[in-house]
Design a protein around this motif. Structure first.
Motif, PDB file in Angstrom:
ATOM      1  N   PHE A  19     -82.948 -68.802  82.974  1.00 36.47           N
ATOM      2  CA  PHE A  19     -83.476 -68.469  84.295  1.00 36.47           C
ATOM      3  C   PHE A  19     -84.933 -68.897  84.240  1.00 36.47           C
ATOM      4  O   PHE A  19     -85.758 -68.194  83.654  1.00 36.47           O
ATOM      5  CB  PHE A  19     -83.383 -66.970  84.579  1.00 36.47           C
ATOM      6  N   ARG A  22     -86.996 -68.414  81.019  1.00 37.92           N
ATOM      7  CA  ARG A  22     -86.346 -67.406  80.167  1.00 37.92           C
ATOM      8  C   ARG A  22     -84.952 -67.847  79.726  1.00 37.92           C
ATOM      9  O   ARG A  22     -84.109 -68.189  80.558  1.00 37.92           O
ATOM     10  CB  ARG A  22     -86.226 -66.089  80.932  1.00 37.92           C
ATOM     11  N   ASN A  44     -81.593 -53.464  77.049  1.00 39.77           N
ATOM     12  CA  ASN A  44     -81.792 -54.003  78.398  1.00 39.77           C
ATOM     13  C   ASN A  44     -82.268 -55.442  78.302  1.00 39.77           C
ATOM     14  O   ASN A  44     -83.130 -55.754  77.489  1.00 39.77           O
ATOM     15  CB  ASN A  44     -82.843 -53.187  79.163  1.00 39.77           C
ATOM     16  N   GLY A  45     -81.670 -56.292  79.121  1.00 41.43           N
ATOM     17  CA  GLY A  45     -82.100 -57.684  79.161  1.00 41.43           C
ATOM     18  C   GLY A  45     -81.500 -58.557  78.069  1.00 41.43           C
ATOM     19  O   GLY A  45     -81.843 -59.730  77.951  1.00 41.43           O
ATOM     20  N   ALA A  46     -80.571 -58.011  77.272  1.00 44.80           N
ATOM     21  CA  ALA A  46     -79.985 -58.773  76.155  1.00 44.80           C
ATOM     22  C   ALA A  46     -79.055 -59.883  76.641  1.00 44.80           C
ATOM     23  O   ALA A  46     -78.826 -60.864  75.925  1.00 44.80           O
ATOM     24  CB  ALA A  46     -79.235 -57.835  75.219  1.00 44.80           C
ATOM     25  N   GLY A  47     -78.513 -59.732  77.846  1.00 44.06           N
ATOM     26  CA  GLY A  47     -77.632 -60.768  78.387  1.00 44.06           C
ATOM     27  C   GLY A  47     -76.213 -60.319  78.677  1.00 44.06           C
ATOM     28  O   GLY A  47     -75.320 -61.155  78.892  1.00 44.06           O
ATOM     29  N   LYS A  48     -75.971 -59.027  78.723  1.00 39.81           N
ATOM     30  CA  LYS A  48     -74.611 -58.513  78.947  1.00 39.81           C
ATOM     31  C   LYS A  48     -74.097 -58.897  80.345  1.00 39.81           C
ATOM     32  O   LYS A  48     -73.024 -59.471  80.481  1.00 39.81           O
ATOM     33  CB  LYS A  48     -74.575 -56.982  78.774  1.00 39.81           C
ATOM     34  N   SER A  49     -74.897 -58.551  81.367  1.00 37.42           N
ATOM     35  CA  SER A  49     -74.435 -58.820  82.743  1.00 37.42           C
ATOM     36  C   SER A  49     -74.313 -60.320  82.989  1.00 37.42           C
ATOM     37  O   SER A  49     -73.355 -60.766  83.636  1.00 37.42           O
ATOM     38  CB  SER A  49     -75.405 -58.221  83.761  1.00 37.42           C
ATOM     39  N   THR A  50     -75.263 -61.083  82.476  1.00 41.12           N
ATOM     40  CA  THR A  50     -75.207 -62.533  82.683  1.00 41.12           C
ATOM     41  C   THR A  50     -73.936 -63.109  82.048  1.00 41.12           C
ATOM     42  O   THR A  50     -73.244 -63.936  82.657  1.00 41.12           O
ATOM     43  CB  THR A  50     -76.459 -63.223  82.087  1.00 41.12           C
TER      44      THR A  50
HETATM   45  N1  ATP Z   1     -81.105 -63.752  88.560  1.00 42.51           N
HETATM   46  C1  ATP Z   1     -81.985 -63.746  87.570  1.00 42.51           C
HETATM   47  N2  ATP Z   1     -83.181 -64.364  87.677  1.00 42.51           N
HETATM   48  C2  ATP Z   1     -84.073 -64.397  86.670  1.00 42.51           C
HETATM   49  N3  ATP Z   1     -83.854 -63.821  85.466  1.00 42.51           N
HETATM   50  C3  ATP Z   1     -82.701 -63.187  85.274  1.00 42.51           C
HETATM   51  C4  ATP Z   1     -81.706 -63.113  86.312  1.00 42.51           C
HETATM   52  N4  ATP Z   1     -80.636 -62.414  85.819  1.00 42.51           N
HETATM   53  C5  ATP Z   1     -80.967 -62.063  84.549  1.00 42.51           C
HETATM   54  N5  ATP Z   1     -82.193 -62.524  84.222  1.00 42.51           N
HETATM   55  C6  ATP Z   1     -82.855 -62.375  82.904  1.00 42.51           C
HETATM   56  O1  ATP Z   1     -81.935 -62.758  81.909  1.00 42.51           O
HETATM   57  C7  ATP Z   1     -81.974 -61.875  80.802  1.00 42.51           C
HETATM   58  C8  ATP Z   1     -80.612 -61.234  80.596  1.00 42.51           C
HETATM   59  O2  ATP Z   1     -80.352 -60.325  81.672  1.00 42.51           O
HETATM   60  P1  ATP Z   1     -79.020 -59.476  81.799  1.00 42.51           P
HETATM   61  O3  ATP Z   1     -79.089 -58.763  83.117  1.00 42.51           O
HETATM   62  O4  ATP Z   1     -77.845 -60.335  81.556  1.00 42.51           O
HETATM   63  O5  ATP Z   1     -79.173 -58.444  80.616  1.00 42.51           O
HETATM   64  P2  ATP Z   1     -78.364 -57.117  80.331  1.00 42.51           P
HETATM   65  O6  ATP Z   1     -78.061 -57.110  78.882  1.00 42.51           O
HETATM   66  O7  ATP Z   1     -77.219 -57.006  81.269  1.00 42.51           O
HETATM   67  O8  ATP Z   1     -79.447 -56.013  80.634  1.00 42.51           O
HETATM   68  P3  ATP Z   1     -79.334 -54.650  81.452  1.00 42.51           P
HETATM   69  O9  ATP Z   1     -78.714 -53.655  80.516  1.00 42.51           O
HETATM   70  O10 ATP Z   1     -80.767 -54.362  81.741  1.00 42.51           O
HETATM   71  O11 ATP Z   1     -78.541 -54.928  82.682  1.00 42.51           O
HETATM   72  C9  ATP Z   1     -83.068 -60.863  81.115  1.00 42.51           C
HETATM   73  O12 ATP Z   1     -84.250 -61.272  80.484  1.00 42.51           O
HETATM   74  C10 ATP Z   1     -83.208 -60.931  82.615  1.00 42.51           C
HETATM   75  O13 ATP Z   1     -84.525 -60.608  83.014  1.00 42.51           O
END
Ligand code: ATP
Length: 315
Positions: A19, A22, A44-50
């Motif tokens: 992104f 990042r 948080n932010g590790a990349g699970k949702s992505t």
């Molecule tokens: N749409 C977006 N635009 C910019 N950066 C993003 C976007 N989606 C995710 N990120 C970044 O990508 C990285 C992974 O995010 P992600 O949401 O996948 O993490 P996560 O493990 O699901 O965290 P959480 O538990 O906080 O939801 C983070 O650094 C986040 O800031």
């Protein structure tokens, strides 16, 4: 579910995604197997949702691929029959009743209306199903999202942070529910940023940090590794004990006036050696790490923001 579909999996192979500057996914690779709950855990932010969004084809990766039943999710003709997902529990029509929302979803996917009553029962929505979803608590929204995910009776189920917003009863219910899905032979992927939520639930763990897998392991293996084979010994004769154990190849460190930390020998062998050599001791205990300790240790370098204990912030 047919027998054939119980072999279904999710395969994530070398995903990379940015992104802007990042790097959100940095070679993410793992497989979700049938018949067990795989915990997908990381700060948080590790990349699970992505990762989950890429699996569903909602986000595109620059490299790598994600397969459901061996093919990209987007190419599935009846996706709800293959994979049921809960990503964002707030994504619903506030003016519709839960029941109507599910009927509409079932209809759009060519699924029978009979399934609607079954999934309402399975997700524990009960009489709330006749109420407008706009007034639901986050916990009820989670249940509605889960009901929707189960409509197609999918062999693969993927839930992003399903414990969010649940009260203690809801958490107990969710644990039993996930275990039951796995017992039925489904492949279940569940994300959380808290190891404690998954501790008694997940059979397998994929621990991630900064967009990559740090550990892909069973709960028991992770615990054993975290313990690191460390044994604490309490003795009134530390120098003699250290001499005997050192002679048998162990590494020995004084950890207190009458305690030694021993690595390199299992606890039973330490007991046998001391007894054979007439060394007195009052305690020999193998270090038992908690899963939480193991997780903190693993992800220490991957945490973007760690809370500072009260009192330290002003120093
Ligand atoms: N749409 C977006 N635009 C910019 N950066 C993003 C976007 N989606 C995710 N990120 C970044 O990508 C990285 C992974 O995010 P992600 O949401 O996948 O993490 P996560 O493990 O699901 O965290 P959480 O538990 O906080 O939801 C983070 O650094 C986040 O800031």
């Amino acid at each position: 579910m047919s027998d054939e579909s119980t072999k279904a999996t999710i395969e994530v192979i070398g995903l990379r995604k940015r992104f802007g500057p990042r790097l959100a996914l940095d070679g993410m690779t793992f497989t979700v197997r049938p018949g067990r709950v795989t915990g997908f855990v990381g700060p948080n932010g590790a990349g699970k949702s992505t990762t989950m969004r890429v699996i569903l084809g909602l986000d595109a990766a620059e490299e790598g691929k994600a397969l459901v039943d061996g093919v990209p999710y987007r190419t599935l003709r009846r996706p709800l029959r293959h994979l049921g997902a809960l990503l964002d529990a707030s994504a619903l029509q506030p003016s519709r009743t839960a029941h109507n929302h599910l009927r509409w979803l079932a209809h759009s996917q060519g699924l029978s209306a009979r399934r609607v009553d079954e999934v309402i029962e399975q997700a524990g929505l009960g009489t709330a199903a006749r109420r407008k979803a706009g007034g639901f608590s986050l916990g009820m929204r989670q249940r509605l999202g889960i009901a929707a995910a189960l409509l197609g009776d999918p062999p693969v189920v993927m839930l992003d942070e399903p414990f969010n917003g649940l009260d203690p009863d809801g958490i107990v219910w969710m644990r039993g529910f996930l275990a039951e899905l796995a017992r039925q032979g489904r492949a279940v992927l569940v994300s959380s940023h808290l190891m404690s939520e998954l501790e008694d639930t997940a059979d397998h763990l994929v621990v991630i940090g900064r967009g990559r897998v740090i550990a892909d392991t069973s709960v028991s293996e992770l615990l054993a590794e975290a313990a690191g084979g460390r044994v604490t010994l309490r003795t009134s004769a530390p120098p003699r004990a250290a001499q005997v154990l050192h002679g048998a190849g162990a590494t020995v460190l004084a950890t207190g006036p009458d305690t030694l930390g021993v690595t390199g020998l299992p606890d039973e062998e330490i007991v046998a050696l001391l007894a054979r050599n007439g060394v007195p001791f009052s305690q020999v205990s193998a270090h038992r790490a908690t899963l939480e300790e193991a997780y903190m240790e693993l992800t220490r370098d991957a945490v973007e923001y760690r809370g500072v204990p009260a009192g330290e912030a002003t120093r």
